[in-house]
Design an enzyme around this catalytic site. Structure first.
Site, mmCIF file in Angstrom:
data_model
loop_
_atom_site.group_PDB
_atom_site.id
_atom_site.type_symbol
_atom_site.label_atom_id
_atom_site.label_comp_id
_atom_site.label_asym_id
_atom_site.label_seq_id
_atom_site.Cartn_x
_atom_site.Cartn_y
_atom_site.Cartn_z
ATOM 1 N N ASP A 67 55.813 54.139 57.821
ATOM 2 C CA ASP A 67 55.144 55.093 56.934
ATOM 3 C C ASP A 67 54.443 56.198 57.707
ATOM 4 O O ASP A 67 54.316 56.148 58.926
ATOM 5 C CB ASP A 67 54.130 54.360 56.038
ATOM 6 C CG ASP A 67 53.311 53.319 56.807
ATOM 7 O OD1 ASP A 67 53.020 53.554 57.991
ATOM 8 O OD2 ASP A 67 52.969 52.280 56.219
ATOM 9 N N ASN A 139 44.793 43.561 50.641
ATOM 10 C CA ASN A 139 45.271 43.438 49.255
ATOM 11 C C ASN A 139 46.740 43.022 49.189
ATOM 12 O O ASN A 139 47.354 43.067 48.127
ATOM 13 C CB ASN A 139 45.044 44.746 48.491
ATOM 14 C CG ASN A 139 45.842 45.914 49.057
ATOM 15 O OD1 ASN A 139 46.542 45.771 50.067
ATOM 16 N ND2 ASN A 139 45.750 47.072 48.418
ATOM 17 N N HIS A 141 49.274 44.476 50.848
ATOM 18 C CA HIS A 141 50.280 45.530 51.005
ATOM 19 C C HIS A 141 51.033 45.387 52.323
ATOM 20 O O HIS A 141 50.512 44.882 53.311
ATOM 21 C CB HIS A 141 49.666 46.931 50.853
ATOM 22 C CG HIS A 141 48.856 47.412 52.018
ATOM 23 N ND1 HIS A 141 47.524 47.726 51.919
ATOM 24 C CD2 HIS A 141 49.187 47.670 53.312
ATOM 25 C CE1 HIS A 141 47.075 48.152 53.087
ATOM 26 N NE2 HIS A 141 48.073 48.121 53.951
ATOM 27 N N GLU A 146 51.565 49.377 47.894
ATOM 28 C CA GLU A 146 50.365 48.800 47.316
ATOM 29 C C GLU A 146 50.718 47.857 46.163
ATOM 30 O O GLU A 146 51.865 47.841 45.691
ATOM 31 C CB GLU A 146 49.447 49.927 46.814
ATOM 32 C CG GLU A 146 49.026 50.921 47.889
ATOM 33 C CD GLU A 146 47.939 50.391 48.822
ATOM 34 O OE1 GLU A 146 47.673 49.174 48.809
ATOM 35 O OE2 GLU A 146 47.354 51.195 49.566
#
Length: 266
Positions: A67, A139, A141, A146
């Protein structure tokens, strides 16, 4: 899913480095998927040491990063291109044109969409990814996929969650523009890799690790998609593994796997 629990974060980095070297030495034109963030830094440090001691060459290796932030230049101090140059690329013999990070400086949606499609095409043209390195967010990811990300998603624009923005705020100066968008490989893109190695260390990742390994398959924990991958390895230190209900079972399995590798079937 193979779960390996090691004593320390350093041991996790050593294991991951050995896996990377194995791919490089096995494949004629190895293709690596690389990650950023704090966890892979120790891996890259080990790879640099191995290169400097002439135990490996990256001359024929191609890499694709997961990314990149949208709206900052490659040369920006906090871009992931700069991160990779600083922690790995500038210290090894990989050919610069064989290193790929999503092009995301533009803030034009059409340009970014084309960049995402081109990135997918480049991965395919390289023959696909042999080994994808991953970390995991608190979380759940992976990459910048996400919670609620589709398991079929491809490289695309993604809005970062508030928890991700807060976690990354420490890397940006006060008052400096901090991106809330990124161009990221999709979960489907990651699952296309021939093998996946996810590294997680520290107590802060323990809940996400438990959800990934022992929780239900759910878009609310993007990393749980790795349950679907036939060659996914999760490498943890003791702290990251501390909440696993079946921790002793995973350790037992690894012990038996080692015995089989050594030819002991007792």
């Amino acid at each position: 899913m193979q779960v390996i629990i090691l004593p320390s974060a350093h041991d996790v980095a050593l294991y991951a480095a050995a896996r990377v070297i194995d791919v490089i030495n096995t494949e004629t034109n190895p293709v690596l998927g690389l990650a950023t963030g704090s966890t892979p830094i120790a891996l890259y440090k080990e790879l640099v040491v191995l290169y400097q001691s002439k135990q490996v060459s990256f001359r024929h290796t191609t890499s694709f990063n997961l990314d990149e932030y949208i709206g900052i230049a490659d040369s920006h101090e906090q871009s992931y291109r700069t991160f990779m140059n600083r922690h790995l690329f500038d210290a090894i013999d990989i050919i610069a044109t064989n290193t790929h990070v999503p092009l995301a400086e533009s803030q034009d949606a059409g340009t970014l969409k084309n960049s995402a499609q081109d990135y997918e095409a480049s991965i395919q043209q390289a023959g696909g990814i042999d080994l994808q390195i991953l970390g995991i967010g608190v979380n759940g990811h992976i990459g910048f996929n996400e919670p609620t990300s589709s398991f079929a998603s491809r490289t695309r624009i993604k809005t970062l969650s508030e928890s991700t923005v807060v976690a990354n705020k420490r890397f940006f100066k006060d008052g400096e523009f901090q991106p809330h968008l990124a161009l990221t490989m999709g979960i489907g893109t990651i699952l296309d890799s021939r093998a996946v190695l996810l590294m997680a260390t520290g107590k802060a990742k323990a809940e996400a690790v438990k959800a990934m390994i022992e929780g239900s398959l759910s878009a609310m924990c993007p990393a749980s998609a790795l349950q679907l991958h036939e060659a996914a390895t999760i490498v943890l230190d003791e702290e990251a593994a501390s909440l696993l209900a079946l921790k002793e079972y995973y350790q037992w399995c690894e012990q038996k796997r080692q015995q089989l590798h050594e030819g002991d079937v007792s």
